[in-house]
Design an enzyme around this catalytic site. Sequence first.
Site, PDB file in Angstrom:
ATOM      1  CB  CYS A  94      -0.930   0.003   1.210  1.00 18.22           C
ATOM      2  SG  CYS A  94      -1.933   1.507   1.357  1.00 18.22           S
ATOM      3  CB  CYS A 108      -0.512   2.709   4.615  1.00 18.05           C
ATOM      4  SG  CYS A 108      -2.309   2.700   4.514  1.00 18.05           S
ATOM      5  CG  ASP A 109       3.265   0.531   4.236  1.00 17.39           C
ATOM      6  OD1 ASP A 109       2.818   0.999   5.302  1.00 17.39           O
ATOM      7  OD2 ASP A 109       3.087  -0.642   3.887  1.00 17.39           O
TER       8      ASP A 109
END
Length: 525
Positions: free
Chosen positions: A348, A351-352
Amino acid sequence: MTLDKGTIDQLKNIFSTLTTPIMLLVKGEAGSQSRKEMEEFIGDFVSASDSLSLYVEDAPTQEGAPTVELWRGGEPLGVTFCGIPGGHEFSSLILAVLNAAGQGRNLPDEALQNRIESITGPVDIFSFVSLTCSICPDVVQALNVIALLNRQINNTVIDGGVAPQMVKDYNINGVPTVYANGELLNVGLASMGELVGKLEKMFGTSKDNGVSDGTPLGFDAVIAGGGPAGVTAAVYLARKGMKVGVVAGRIGGQVKDTTDIENLISVPLTTGSELAADLRKLLDHYNVGVFDNRQITGVDFSGPTKRLTSDSGENFESPAVIIATGASWRRLQVPGEEQYIGKGVAFCTHCDGPFYAGKRVAVIGGGNSGIEAAIDLAAICTHVDVFEFLDTLKADEVLQKKLAEYDNVTVHLSSAVTEVKGDGRNVTAIAVKDRNTDEIKDYEVSGVFVQIGLTPNSKVFADAVPVNKRGEIETDKSGRTSVSGVYAAGDVTDVAYKQIVIAMGEGAKAALSAFDDRMRGVTAS
């Protein structure tokens, strides 16, 4: 940090039914600016209800970051936030308060609650999050509920931005990342049921673990899966007056992993979380029996009455079953991938991605999701290498044109990743084979974002219904399988194109086929 009047007014409405006294204990170093900001924030928060109170204690905390703990009846409840729970985690604080008072729609049913209460402790959980992470609250809220129900479990939610040394010590390269008693428990999105299963496996349960005694639960139709296909099938059958049960890991399925959704007809823009919430409301509206946070562990389709068994020991029986378990992110299945998930291997970018700002990264996959990921990462990373297995990109032309605007992106076609390499803590490189020359070359990268499509969640059904070489359940044009009384819909099947709107249509079609067979008294051929 303060809350504006509009937000406080909204909180007053949310807490209007709150009668259980809940104390929020703020800890931190006396005189520190960060503790003062936490006091102001929580002070505004508790002003929304007479049942909430604030207490402040001078105490050392992790890296001097202020914390807030939930207490009830003079005892801590096992839920702590390290750093001001703003951003996406503001909803987690609200729900934690409601859950502490026995309120909130996210509380589990009796079977799962019994499993939670039976987990062997003590267990101290650290949940590392980012306040900009849209999927972190799902994991945080589930773990908070687990801590509230089992007094031997504590969950501390850590904003990585206020505890950089802990982030370094625990080698956090993606969120949410969860450690339990110092051991890695989970990386990425997971449902409450999945987290309970992992805790049971790691720490064990009491002999009386609270699972069902196996007494059959009977329905006119059982739907396996709670995504767009499964929910649509359930609604169509419920509207026909049938008693319907839905057994699923989470309502919304993979939709919850999606951020913006702009191609759902008649809805200009929604998000995965919003759509999942709407799907749940629809099931409740039609009084569908929802058994979420379950994994299906066994099936028996040999007779006229079909049976599904869950990891809570329940047996669901019905003359008709619709399989709509969807699909999951496909893995590379190469050495090093599993080892470095959360340590450089990610799925992702939203998110990351921020963890890799200023670094060189690789994106594996040249479809829409891969090119979208490369575009997102190109804005913050020094360089992005895109590796596509085929000799041409599969992404839409508009995305390819957008990618071409970045001069820090290199596209490698006819490329197969053969290994993810690292130093034991983090990814350092990937080995890639040129499919034209068979030459293998190492590319030094700090992160690897895997975007190579989906794999069907059909494993538990593979011996009961026919599947193709990709693991997709084979159906006819009406959603019937070759097994009498068993139907399938959505991404778990061999239907062309994996899209939300198509899954919904396939769910409706399978439901109508099941109802038609019921009315005619005939079976699938």
